[in-house]
Each structure stands twice: as structure tokens, then as C-alpha cells.
Design an enzyme around this catalytic site. Structure first.
Site, PDB file in Angstrom:
ATOM      1  N   HIS A 145       0.838  -1.207   0.000  1.00 51.46           N
ATOM      2  CA  HIS A 145       0.000   0.000   0.000  1.00 51.46           C
ATOM      3  C   HIS A 145       0.866   1.248   0.000  1.00 51.46           C
ATOM      4  O   HIS A 145       1.989   1.258   0.516  1.00 51.46           O
ATOM      5  CB  HIS A 145      -1.011   0.004   1.151  1.00 51.46           C
ATOM      6  CG  HIS A 145      -0.440  -0.005   2.536  1.00 51.46           C
ATOM      7  ND1 HIS A 145      -0.053   1.141   3.182  1.00 51.46           N
ATOM      8  CD2 HIS A 145      -0.216  -1.027   3.400  1.00 51.46           C
ATOM      9  CE1 HIS A 145       0.385   0.833   4.401  1.00 51.46           C
ATOM     10  NE2 HIS A 145       0.306  -0.471   4.561  1.00 51.46           N
ATOM     11  N   ASP A 165       0.129   4.418   1.267  1.00 54.85           N
ATOM     12  CA  ASP A 165       0.035   5.386   2.349  1.00 54.85           C
ATOM     13  C   ASP A 165       0.794   4.956   3.595  1.00 54.85           C
ATOM     14  O   ASP A 165       1.149   3.785   3.760  1.00 54.85           O
ATOM     15  CB  ASP A 165      -1.428   5.670   2.695  1.00 54.85           C
ATOM     16  CG  ASP A 165      -2.190   4.419   3.120  1.00 54.85           C
ATOM     17  OD1 ASP A 165      -1.974   3.354   2.505  1.00 54.85           O
ATOM     18  OD2 ASP A 165      -3.003   4.504   4.055  1.00 54.85           O
ATOM     19  N   ASP A 202       6.233   0.968   7.038  1.00 58.15           N
ATOM     20  CA  ASP A 202       4.932   0.355   6.780  1.00 58.15           C
ATOM     21  C   ASP A 202       4.158   1.315   5.876  1.00 58.15           C
ATOM     22  O   ASP A 202       3.628   2.318   6.329  1.00 58.15           O
ATOM     23  CB  ASP A 202       4.192   0.140   8.100  1.00 58.15           C
ATOM     24  CG  ASP A 202       2.769  -0.338   7.927  1.00 58.15           C
ATOM     25  OD1 ASP A 202       2.417  -0.777   6.819  1.00 58.15           O
ATOM     26  OD2 ASP A 202       1.999  -0.251   8.899  1.00 58.15           O
ATOM     27  N   GLU A 230      -4.876   2.422   2.973  1.00 57.55           N
ATOM     28  CA  GLU A 230      -4.928   1.171   3.737  1.00 57.55           C
ATOM     29  C   GLU A 230      -5.034   1.437   5.226  1.00 57.55           C
ATOM     30  O   GLU A 230      -5.751   0.741   5.952  1.00 57.55           O
ATOM     31  CB  GLU A 230      -3.677   0.338   3.429  1.00 57.55           C
ATOM     32  CG  GLU A 230      -3.692  -1.078   4.013  1.00 57.55           C
ATOM     33  CD  GLU A 230      -3.134  -1.184   5.429  1.00 57.55           C
ATOM     34  OE1 GLU A 230      -3.276  -2.252   6.047  1.00 57.55           O
ATOM     35  OE2 GLU A 230      -2.544  -0.187   5.925  1.00 57.55           O
ATOM     36  N   GLU A 231      -4.323   2.455   5.684  1.00 59.01           N
ATOM     37  CA  GLU A 231      -4.218   2.707   7.114  1.00 59.01           C
ATOM     38  C   GLU A 231      -5.493   3.280   7.730  1.00 59.01           C
ATOM     39  O   GLU A 231      -5.592   3.407   8.943  1.00 59.01           O
ATOM     40  CB  GLU A 231      -3.047   3.654   7.399  1.00 59.01           C
ATOM     41  CG  GLU A 231      -1.678   3.134   6.950  1.00 59.01           C
ATOM     42  CD  GLU A 231      -1.168   1.990   7.802  1.00 59.01           C
ATOM     43  OE1 GLU A 231      -1.906   1.514   8.684  1.00 59.01           O
ATOM     44  OE2 GLU A 231      -0.024   1.566   7.590  1.00 59.01           O
ATOM     45  N   ASP A 271       3.189  -6.739   3.291  1.00 57.27           N
ATOM     46  CA  ASP A 271       2.821  -5.811   4.358  1.00 57.27           C
ATOM     47  C   ASP A 271       2.918  -6.428   5.746  1.00 57.27           C
ATOM     48  O   ASP A 271       2.297  -5.966   6.684  1.00 57.27           O
ATOM     49  CB  ASP A 271       1.396  -5.280   4.114  1.00 57.27           C
ATOM     50  CG  ASP A 271       1.052  -4.087   4.994  1.00 57.27           C
ATOM     51  OD1 ASP A 271       1.987  -3.436   5.493  1.00 57.27           O
ATOM     52  OD2 ASP A 271      -0.145  -3.811   5.174  1.00 57.27           O
ATOM     53  N   HIS A 293       3.822   3.108  13.132  1.00 61.56           N
ATOM     54  CA  HIS A 293       2.803   4.115  13.422  1.00 61.56           C
ATOM     55  C   HIS A 293       3.197   4.987  14.616  1.00 61.56           C
ATOM     56  O   HIS A 293       2.348   5.660  15.193  1.00 61.56           O
ATOM     57  CB  HIS A 293       1.424   3.489  13.692  1.00 61.56           C
ATOM     58  CG  HIS A 293       0.929   2.624  12.593  1.00 61.56           C
ATOM     59  ND1 HIS A 293      -0.281   1.939  12.680  1.00 61.56           N
ATOM     60  CD2 HIS A 293       1.427   2.311  11.379  1.00 61.56           C
ATOM     61  CE1 HIS A 293      -0.468   1.254  11.573  1.00 61.56           C
ATOM     62  NE2 HIS A 293       0.556   1.469  10.765  1.00 61.56           N
TER      63      HIS A 293
END
Length: 477
Positions: free
Chosen positions: A70, A72, A108, A138-139, A162, A450
Site C-alpha cells: 500500500h 500510504d 509500513d 490502507e491505514e 505488508d 505508526h
């Protein structure tokens, strides 16, 4: 063959492009131009999802292989950081890791993008026809995977890049569904004098509603419901229920305002002490909790929930399922189905309870939904189900999984692990959109994603690049 230093250079370039969820245009355009400049077929939709096709480099290579990541990232920064989002991330490094300075790194899923760019750039890597898929948002709910059209994909062997632990191959994930129960709360004013007691929960750890749901952690909303029920024999009235949080996080704070007759004050305080001790005993091996009690001055005309709404809210919180609802019989120790109560907030006269349901078996997810609906029909004003996304059920037979594991163990002389995750992965959409697809999810070692402590292992990036190139060659036979 492209060496790992080229992978790192692409990773740094990707990190330099701002790409928070919903802001993927620039990174999507960069990759699309990158592929077109190499004469490759590019499909970019209006949401900036991408599908790139690269022809096989060996004859008679068989059906295509799909690689996916992904675009983002989750962008966060330290409170005292002066970093400007629009400037992108400058990758820092030490002997073991790549990281960022005061912000999240975006490994990520930036490392997956870097791997795929290196594959697209290679002129001598042996591989079958490749279909490389990049998704957006995705997030924030797997949105890109939901809306992308993959009907043109010819491959049935699908490698999602991922995952965050080298040597662990994911082969199943949970689907999800969110629910909002809403009460249009009615209040009344008490004529007699009452003493306000504000009870606040402290010390609960909280956690991820999928990954940590089976750890025996206390959920403040569940405990709040029990507290109200355990006080029902005393003439206590309530107002200001509050447990802010998120659907996908185990609620770890809550408060309620109680209104108590002066003659009942000591009995209520004693009962609260008993309830606190009960909760502490239950959680002694997994969590901790304390009650903070603020006693106010006696008031007349206190505004409280009507007895009807007090009872309906209490009964709902007591009856709603919470925690692990079932384990898998295919993978030992895997939580198959669960439910979380994430937040309870009051705004504009409405009390809203936000919940998250998860299961890798769709029928079990919808069984939980039906249970909630039965409770809602009896005890609340509005019940809304939303954000329904599919799970990915474990396949007993998977040639791709068998090949992938055997190769990893051959290359690195250590045992690979087959795992499933009780959280959402985009793989659920691929499995749902194209039934029968053979899917695995893998990746290098990432840490504290994150967050501003996010980092990725240099050694693991190199391992997984070697592994990916060898796997593609293996799959071209």
C-alpha cells in the site's frame, strides 16, 4: 541482479514523498512515471490505486505472480518536533536500523514499495509475468483494496508485502464490522438533594482490539456497565457516562457521575470499594485498575438520565458480547472471532457506543452482528452497522505457502512460522474479490510502526530482498 543498496535508495526516495492516508497522489504519480519510463504497462485509477505489469524474463514461466503493497503511511510526530509534513521524511540510520527523527518512518509500507520498484528496475532478475498492485488509504480502513478493480488480474498467486516479522508467513486474517448503538438520552431533574460522586477508572493498559483482545486486559466500558449493574440495589442515579476511544482499541478510561442521597452516601462509597476490589482481583494477573472518586457538594435539581435510559444503557453494557468469542481449529491458539467495545461518548443529546467485530469466518462475524441487533432492538434507539470488510480464511492446501516456507528455511537455515493475525489485512479483499487465489503475506522486521519510534532492520531488509528475488525465480519454473 539489483543489489540491496538500490532497494535502500528507493526506500529513501519513497520516504521523501509525503504520503499520509488520503494524500497518495504524488507517490502514485512517481511510481507510475517510474514504470512508464521503463516501458511497462500502467493502470492508475481515479483514486490513485496502481496496477503495473512487467513481462516474464524467462520462457514458459507459467501464470503471473502478483506482488502487492500500500502507498500510504501513518504520519505522526513528536509534540516538540518542528518537522514539516510537506518536506517528507529524511531517513536516519545507525549500524542496525533505519529510522526517522521525531516522526514515524513509513517503513509500513514503504519498504514494500521499494522492493517492488527494485523488481521493476531489474533487467536480469528471473521471474514470471508480474502484476504489481499498489493501493491507497490502507491505514484508514483498507479503502483502496475495497474500491480497486482487480478483474483484469490474471495471476492467482498473490504475495502481500505488508507483514512486519521476518520468517513469519501470514495465511489468514480477520474480517471486520463496526457498529454504533445510539441512545437519544432523556433526562430529568431530581427535586430532592443529592451528593455528586464522579467515579473515574485509572490504570487500565488498553491495547489493540485484535492483537491484544485475548490477553485478559480490562475494558473500561465493560467494567462501567458492571459497576452500574452492581449499584442497582441502591437508589443511585447517573449522568455523564464517558469513555472516549477508538473502535479498534480496547477502552482503557471511563468515568460516570453518580448522584446519591445523603443518607446513602457511606453505603454507596463502601459498595464502590467492594466493586473496585472485585475488579482488581479479577485483573491481578493481566492488568490493573483503581477508582478515583471525587465527592462534590450536595445539590438540588440535579439533571440525570431518566430511569428508563439508565436501565437500558446498563442492560446493554451488561449483555453485549465482549472479548474472544471463538478460537480457530485450523491454527492452534489463533483467535477466530472477537468483539470489542471501543468508545462511549455523549454529544448533542446522544450517547453513542462504538464497537468493532472481527472474525476470519464471515458467518461468525454476522452471528455477532445478529446478537447485537437483538439487544439493540430491546434496549437502544438506533443501531448502525458499517465498515464491513472481509476476512481471509486459512486454506488447508496452499502450494504457494509450501514453496515459500521451504525456500525460506533453505536460504536461512531456520524454521519459518505459519501464522494468522486477528486483525484486518488487505488480503481479505483479494480473497473475497477473486476466490481461489493462493495468498501469503510476508515482510522484513519492522518495529514500533505508526509511532515516532518506528524503525526497520537493515539486516532483515537484505534478507527479505534476497528471499523475494529467489522466490520469484522459484515461481518462474
Amino acid at each position: 541482479m539489483v543489489d540491496v543498496e538500490k532497494v535502500i535508495s528507493y526506500f529513501k526516495k519513497v520516504c521523501s514523498i509525503p504520503r499520509a492516508s488520503g494524500d497518495e497522489k504524488a507517490i502514485s504519480e512517481y511510481i507510475a512515471d517510474f514504470a512508464r519510463n521503463r516501458g511497462l504497462d500502467v493502470t492508475q485509477d481515479s483514486n490513485y490505486n496502481l496496477i503495473i505489469r512487467k513481462p516474464a524474463t524467462v520462457p514458459n514461466a507459467g501464470e503471473p505472480v502478483i506482488l502487492q503493497g500500500h502507498l500510504d503511511m501513518v504520519y505522526v510526530k513528536e509534540n516538540d518536533s518542528d518537522h514539516v509534513y510537506e518536506n517528507g521524511i529524511e531517513v536516519q540510520e545507525d549500524d542496525e536500523y533505519y529510522y526517522a527523527d521525531g516522526t514515524s518512518l513509513g517503513s509500513d509500507n514503504g519498504i514494500a514499495i521499494a522492493y517492488c520498484l527494485a523488481v521493476l528496475d531489474s533487467e536480469d532478475l528471473k521471474h514470471p509475468d508480474l502484476e504489481i498492485v499498489f493501493t491507497v488509504k490502507e491505514e484508514v480502513g483498507l479503502i483502496g483494496a475495497d474500491i480497486i478493480d482487480i478483474s483484469s488480474l490474471k495471476g492467482t498467486r498473490f504475495i502481500n508485502l505488508d507483514s512486519e516479522e521476518e520468517g513469519i508467513f501470514y495465511t489468514s486474517c480477520a474480517g471486520g464490522l463496526r457498529c454504533r448503538m445510539i441512545w437519544n438520552v432523556e433526562t430529568e431533574c431530581l427535586k430532592e438533594e443529592r451528593i455528586p460522586l464522579k467515579v473515574t477508572f485509572k490504570g487500565l493498559a488498553g491495547g489493540h482490539s485484535g492483537i491484544n483482545i485475548g490477553m485478559g486486559l480490562g475494558n473500561s466500558i465493560v467494567l462501567l456497565g458492571r459497576l452500574l449493574y452492581l449499584l442497582k440495589e441502591l437508589p443511585v442515579r447517573i449522568n455523564m457516562l464517558d469513555a472516549p476511544g477508538k473502535a479498534n482499541a480496547i477502552a482503557n478510561n471511563a468515568s460516570v457521575s453518580l448522584y446519591v442521597r445523603p443518607e446513602d452516601l457511606e453505603a454507596v462509597k463502601a459498595r464502590l470499594k467492594e466493586i473496585e476490589e472485585t475488579f482488581q482481583t479479577e485483573l491481578q494477573y493481566t492488568d490493573s485498575i483503581q477508582f478515583e472518586i471525587e465527592e462534590g457538594k450536595a445539590v438540588s435539581g440535579a439533571e440525570v438520565y431518566t430511569e428508563k435510559y439508565q436501565k437500558e444503557i446498563c442492560n446493554s453494557l451488561m449483555l453485549l458480547p465482549y472479548g474472544v468469542a471463538g478460537y480457530s481449529f485450523a491454527i492452534e491458539g489463533l483467535i477466530e472471532t472477537s468483539m470489542n467495545l471501543g468508545s462511549l461518548t455523549f454529544e448533542d443529546g446522544k450517547l453513542t457506543l462504538l464497537m468493532s467485530l472481527r472474525s476470519s469466518v464471515a458467518s461468525q462475524k454476522y452471528m455477532l452482528r445478529d446478537k447485537i441487533q437483538i439487544i439493540a432492538d430491546e434496549y437502544c434507539d438506533i443501531c448502525i452497522f458499517e465498515s464491513d470488510y472481509p476476512g481471509w480464511q486459512y486454506r488447508k492446501e496452499s502450494p504457494l505457502r509450501d514453496t515459500a516456507i521451504a525456500l525460506y528455511e533453505k536460504l536461512f537455515h531456520k524454521k519459518a512460522e505459519v501464522a494468522a493475525i486477528h486483525a484486518g489485512l488487505e488480503c481479505g479483499y483479494w480473497d473475497d474479490k477473486k476466490p481461489g487465489m493462493d495468498i501469503i503475506s510476508t515482510g522484513p522486521d519492522l518495529f514500533d510502526v505508526h509511532s515516532t519510534k518506528e524503525k526497520v532492520s537493515k539486516e532483515s531488509i537484505a534478507h527479505m530482498w534476497l528471499y523475494l528475488t529467489e522466490l520469484l525465480e522459484e515461481l518462474s519454473h
